[in-house]
Design a protein around this motif. Sequence first.
Motif, short mmCIF file in Angstrom:
data_model
loop_
_atom_site.label_atom_id
_atom_site.label_comp_id
_atom_site.label_asym_id
_atom_site.label_seq_id
_atom_site.Cartn_x
_atom_site.Cartn_y
_atom_site.Cartn_z
N ASN A 73 -19.39 -6.95 -2.98
CA ASN A 73 -20.53 -7.67 -2.43
C ASN A 73 -21.32 -6.76 -1.50
O ASN A 73 -20.88 -5.67 -1.15
CB ASN A 73 -20.06 -8.90 -1.65
N LYS A 106 -24.21 -12.93 1.33
CA LYS A 106 -24.53 -13.63 0.09
C LYS A 106 -25.60 -12.85 -0.68
O LYS A 106 -26.62 -12.44 -0.11
CB LYS A 106 -25.03 -15.04 0.40
N LEU A 107 -25.35 -12.65 -1.97
CA LEU A 107 -26.30 -11.93 -2.80
C LEU A 107 -27.56 -12.77 -3.00
O LEU A 107 -27.47 -13.94 -3.39
CB LEU A 107 -25.70 -11.61 -4.17
N MET A 151 -29.65 -12.30 -5.30
CA MET A 151 -29.77 -12.38 -6.76
C MET A 151 -28.60 -11.58 -7.33
O MET A 151 -28.05 -10.72 -6.65
CB MET A 151 -31.11 -11.82 -7.22
N PRO A 152 -28.20 -11.87 -8.56
CA PRO A 152 -27.07 -11.11 -9.14
C PRO A 152 -27.45 -9.63 -9.34
O PRO A 152 -28.62 -9.30 -9.52
CB PRO A 152 -26.82 -11.78 -10.49
N TYR A 153 -26.44 -8.78 -9.30
CA TYR A 153 -26.65 -7.38 -9.66
C TYR A 153 -27.01 -7.30 -11.13
O TYR A 153 -26.59 -8.13 -11.94
CB TYR A 153 -25.38 -6.54 -9.44
N ASP A 154 -27.73 -6.25 -11.51
CA ASP A 154 -28.05 -6.00 -12.91
C ASP A 154 -26.90 -5.16 -13.49
O ASP A 154 -26.91 -3.92 -13.40
CB ASP A 154 -29.38 -5.26 -13.02
#
Length: 149
Positions: free
Chosen positions: A54, A134-135, A137-140
Motif C-alpha cells: 500500500n 487508502k489508495l 485508485m487501484p494501481y495499474d
Amino acid sequence: MSLVNQISVLPLRCIQPADGIEICPVDSVGVTEYRIPSSHETNLVHIAPNTVENLFVHHFQTDQLLVVKGKLVLVILQNGRYEYVLMSDRTPSVIIIPPGIPHGAANLTDQPCIAINSVIRHGTPHPWDYRPVKLPMPYDLDTIHKLLL
C-alpha cells in the motif's frame, strides 16, 4: 537534484576494475554523480515475490532507496496520478523520496527483492508515518507487469 516534493532518480556510476567485478560507489568522496548523505538509519528491506505494498506517506523523513538484488516497481502518487519507476539491481540507481510524497512498492516477480533504505530524519517519527494510506485508485497492475518484464 530535483525540487522539493519531487522524487529524484540518480543513476550510480559503476566501474569494472577486472572481469567479473563491478564496483558502484554510493558514498565515497569524489563521486560527482551522487553521494548518499549520512543517514540516521539504514534498513535492509525484503520485498517478497508477488507483493503489492500500500501507499505510505512519511512526514518527517526522506527515503533513499537502492535495490541490491532483484527488481521492483516503485509507485509514487504525484499530481493526482501514479508514476511507476522500475528499480533493479541491473541498473543501480538511488531514488530519493522527500517527506510528504505517497509511495509504495510492487514486486510481481517470482523472486525476492532486497533494497537498502538510507533514512534521513527531519523530526521525530510519528506512528502515522508507517500506517498504510487508502489508495485513491487501484494501481495499474498491467503497467507494473510490463515494467518488470
